[in-house]
Write an enzyme that holds these catalytic residues in place. Structure first.
Site, PDB file in Angstrom:
ATOM      1  N   ILE A  51       0.816  -1.217   0.000  1.00 50.40           N
ATOM      2  CA  ILE A  51       0.000   0.000   0.000  1.00 50.40           C
ATOM      3  C   ILE A  51       0.844   1.260   0.000  1.00 50.40           C
ATOM      4  O   ILE A  51       0.326   2.339  -0.243  1.00 50.40           O
ATOM      5  CB  ILE A  51      -0.964   0.030   1.218  1.00 50.40           C
ATOM      6  CG1 ILE A  51      -0.199  -0.078   2.530  1.00 50.40           C
ATOM      7  CG2 ILE A  51      -2.005  -1.063   1.103  1.00 50.40           C
ATOM      8  CD1 ILE A  51      -1.080   0.009   3.765  1.00 50.40           C
ATOM      9  N   ALA A  52       2.136   1.150   0.266  1.00 54.33           N
ATOM     10  CA  ALA A  52       2.995   2.341   0.257  1.00 54.33           C
ATOM     11  C   ALA A  52       4.435   1.900   0.137  1.00 54.33           C
ATOM     12  O   ALA A  52       4.841   0.876   0.697  1.00 54.33           O
ATOM     13  CB  ALA A  52       2.791   3.166   1.527  1.00 54.33           C
ATOM     14  N   GLY A  55      12.049   4.733   0.298  1.00 49.72           N
ATOM     15  CA  GLY A  55      13.432   4.331   0.116  1.00 49.72           C
ATOM     16  C   GLY A  55      13.916   3.329   1.144  1.00 49.72           C
ATOM     17  O   GLY A  55      14.733   2.468   0.840  1.00 49.72           O
ATOM     18  N   ASP A 172       9.948  14.530  13.330  1.00 44.67           N
ATOM     19  CA  ASP A 172       9.633  14.564  11.892  1.00 44.67           C
ATOM     20  C   ASP A 172       8.140  14.818  11.695  1.00 44.67           C
ATOM     21  O   ASP A 172       7.478  14.110  10.946  1.00 44.67           O
ATOM     22  CB  ASP A 172      10.045  13.248  11.240  1.00 44.67           C
ATOM     23  CG  ASP A 172      10.122  13.366   9.715  1.00 44.67           C
ATOM     24  OD1 ASP A 172      10.192  14.509   9.221  1.00 44.67           O
ATOM     25  OD2 ASP A 172      10.104  12.339   9.034  1.00 44.67           O
TER      26      ASP A 172
END
Length: 643
Positions: A51-52, A55, A172
């Protein structure tokens, strides 16, 4: 199980991205040679469909066969799975995230590593959230209304506040890491970058600053440090983007954006979108101050201030269901688990069967295209070779005949006609003559160049005397000029023109650029600011703050009375003298009895006191209060009485 069984033909679906993995719209075309779907990990977790992708990892929808529930399986990239440092960090992500339990944080269930037919797999099992990322919402909607923006940011801050209470820092915070489920629940993902607040935190193992550059805090860029206030800064940037539709800074490169975070103040959102309430402007500016000490202490404090702003502006909270409707998240689902029985809990056997089944015969009913890992379109005829491989035809050398037609000859050249061989011999003689002539010309050029041209020597980082001696010894004349440099100390060579190795006529001038030191920096104006803030601002500007105190009646204690230099630029690390008020001084009240009213007033005011006169006539002073010699703080009042 074939990969085609994972397709959702005719059905639109979307799944929120996890971690750094980029959002993928569908399975078809994204996992053509992916051997993992169908594999059962740890005898429990069946990998269903990707689904995703990113890197460092790929996220799959999966099924917990033991509890019969849908999960998300995050798998480290194969290239990194054998790296102990990356594996340790990946495992630490699971342990760190598992410590956090909050309804607005994506839950982590399990982690593991094992050898499969596809190779070593290091994985993380997480809560599966059907919906969209906040990035996708912003891409579709643009900026949000203030009540929508606050309703989205509040659960983000709630999750971060729980992390900060547990001693974790996300580091993040960005729209890609905020998920909006189909029921309107807001969840924060990727606490894999979180570190214990008490642990040293300067950089990642790879030596790069963590955090996407559009949301990175100044201290992460300038000093490589982070704490709870780092997340506050990123959340403030996120609020700016929710209100305006774009982050505050853009640039031609990531370095340019990072530079602006360090050296520029974030503008008020109302400068981009007129009409935004001043209270929201003030909150964004407070959360994004460059100095961490000026921000809310953590996400909990930021959340409290946000709630007060909501109340002051009279904005109602948008219910979660309406959030999903308003932001267009409803109707998106995760692809269903593939039908059929679960694979046997055999790691290697299950993986091999899953991979072997993802092929289709050439020319299948589905028509030309990819099915699993096989191309079902037309192919060139192949000759069977040993072991079922495709045999290539023997090499045939093309040969030209006299008429220009093409024919072939055996690879050993035995069939060349005699005439053709004679032509080759003649051509070879011509080539030898041309080579001799070219060699003679080159020799002449080299000969006439010797003694006339010399190579410029390398002089970088040498001082002026050393550079002059080396250039003179090479038969050239040095010519010096100056230029500021951040990396080369004053008086040493930055570069030469022509550069090292360049050939110039003997005796010609070579320009040598000497460093005049680091470039001057602007002197920030800090008059009227608190002492601690002023010192920090001066130091961050690359200057040396030097503080002295002096009494002042006009300036409040602890504030900067004056500075030198007051403005302009100064050499880096040069001193900036700050005079800080120590408040009014305590002095003795002077004696003014018998003096005229005017003389008494002048004397008291010169001593730093305010004067009140009680007299019906302008005469001499017959009394004063407080009496002479009493210790009083400058700026207080002294009353004189006259006849």
């Amino acid at each position: 199980m074939s990969l085609s069984s994972h397709r959702t033909t005719g059905t639109k679906w979307r799944a929120a991205a996890y971690g750094r993995a980029a959002y993928t719209r569908g399975v078809t075309g994204t996992a053509l040679a992916d051997p993992l779907p169908g594999t059962v990990l740890d005898r429990r977790y069946r990998v269903d469909a990707p689904i995703a992708r990113g890197g460092m990892s790929t996220v799959y929808s999966g099924t917990d066969l033991r509890l019969d529930r849908r999960v998300a399986v995050k798998v480290m990239a194969p290239a990194l799975a054998h790296d102990p440092a990356f594996t340790e960090r990946f495992v630490r992500e699971a342990r760190t995230a598992a410590r956090l339990s909050h309804p607005n944080a994506v839950a982590v269930f399990d982690q593991g590593a094992e050898e499969t037919a596809a190779g070593r797999v290091v994985f993380l099992v997480m809560e599966l959230v059907p919906g969209s990322t906040l990035r996708e919402v912003l891409r579709r909607r643009g900026r949000l209304r203030p009540d929508e923006a606050i309703s989205v940011l509040e659960p983000v801050l709630a999750a971060l506040a729980a992390a900060h209470r547990a001693g974790l820092v996300h580091r993040d915070v960005k729209p890609e890491n905020v998920l909006l489920s189909t029921d309107g629940t807001v969840k924060v993902v990727d606490f894999g970058l979180a570190r214990a607040v008490a642990a040293p935190s300067t950089s990642t193992q790879t030596g790069v600053v963590l955090g996407t550059v559009a949301y990175v805090s100044p201290e992460q860029v300038a000093r490589g440090t982070s704490d709870a206030r780092t997340d506050v800064y990123s959340a403030g940037i996120l609020l700016f983007e929710l209100l305006t539709g774009a982050p505050p800074y853009g640039g031609d490169s990531a370095l340019a954006v990072a530079y602006r975070h360090v050296h520029d103040d974030v503008p008020a959102p109302s400068t981009r979108v007129p009409g935004i309430a001043p209270a929201l402007d003030e909150l964004v500016l407070r959360a994004t101050r460059r100095e961490p000490g000026g921000r809310p202490a953590d996400a909990g404090a930021f959340l409290a201030e946000l709630a007060m702003v909501r109340t002051d502006l009279g904005l109602s909270r948008v219910p979660s269901g309406k959030v999903a409707t308003a932001l267009g998240v409803e109707g998106w689902t995760v692809p269903a688990a593939p039908p059929g029985p679960a694979r046997p809990p055999s790691r290697r056997t299950g993986a091999v069967r899953g991979r072997a089944s993802r092929t289709a015969p050439v020319g299948s009913a589905a028509g030309p295209g990819w099915s699993g890992a096989a191309w079902s379109g037309p192919t060139a005829p192949a000759v069977a070779g040993p072991g079922g491989t495709t045999a290539l035809p023997a090499y045939q050398r093309p040969v030209e005949t006299r008429r220009g037609a093409s024919r072939t000859s055996p690879a050993d050249g035995s069939a060349w006609p005699a005439e053709r061989r004679r032509k080759r011999t003649g051509a070879l003689v011509v080539l030898v003559l041309v080579a001799l002539l070219a060699g003679g010309a080159g020799t002449a050029a080299w000969w006439f160049g010797t003694g006339r041209f010399v190579a410029v020597p390398a002089v970088a980082k040498l001082n002026q005397a050393q550079a002059a001696a080396r250039i003179t010894a090479a038969g050239l004349t040095p010519s010096f000029t100056g230029e500021t440099s951040e990396t080369v100390s004053a008086g040493h060579v930055i570069r030469s023109d022509p550069g090292p190795g360049g050939r110039v006529l003997r005796g010609r001038s070579v320009t040598v650029v000497l460093s005049t030191g680091r470039p001057p920096v602007p002197v920030p104006v800090v008059t009227g600011q608190p002492r601690a803030d002023a010192v920090t601002v001066i130091r961050n500007a690359g200057l040396d703050p030097q503080v002295t105190e002096q009494p002042s009646v006009e300036v409040e204690k602890g504030l900067v009375v004056s500075q030198s230099p007051a403005e302009g630029t100064a050499a880096r690390n040069s001193p900036v003298r700050l005079v800080v008020s120590s408040g009014p001084d305590v002095v003795a009240v002077p004696r003014v009895l018998g003096m005229s009213i005017d003389d008494a007033r002048a004397r008291l005011e010169a001593a730093g006191f305010k004067v009140k006169v009680r007299s019906l006539l302008i005469g001499n002073v017959i009394a004063q209060s407080p009496r002479a010699g009493t210790q009083r703080r400058q700026g207080t009042s002294v009353t004189i009485y006259g006849l």
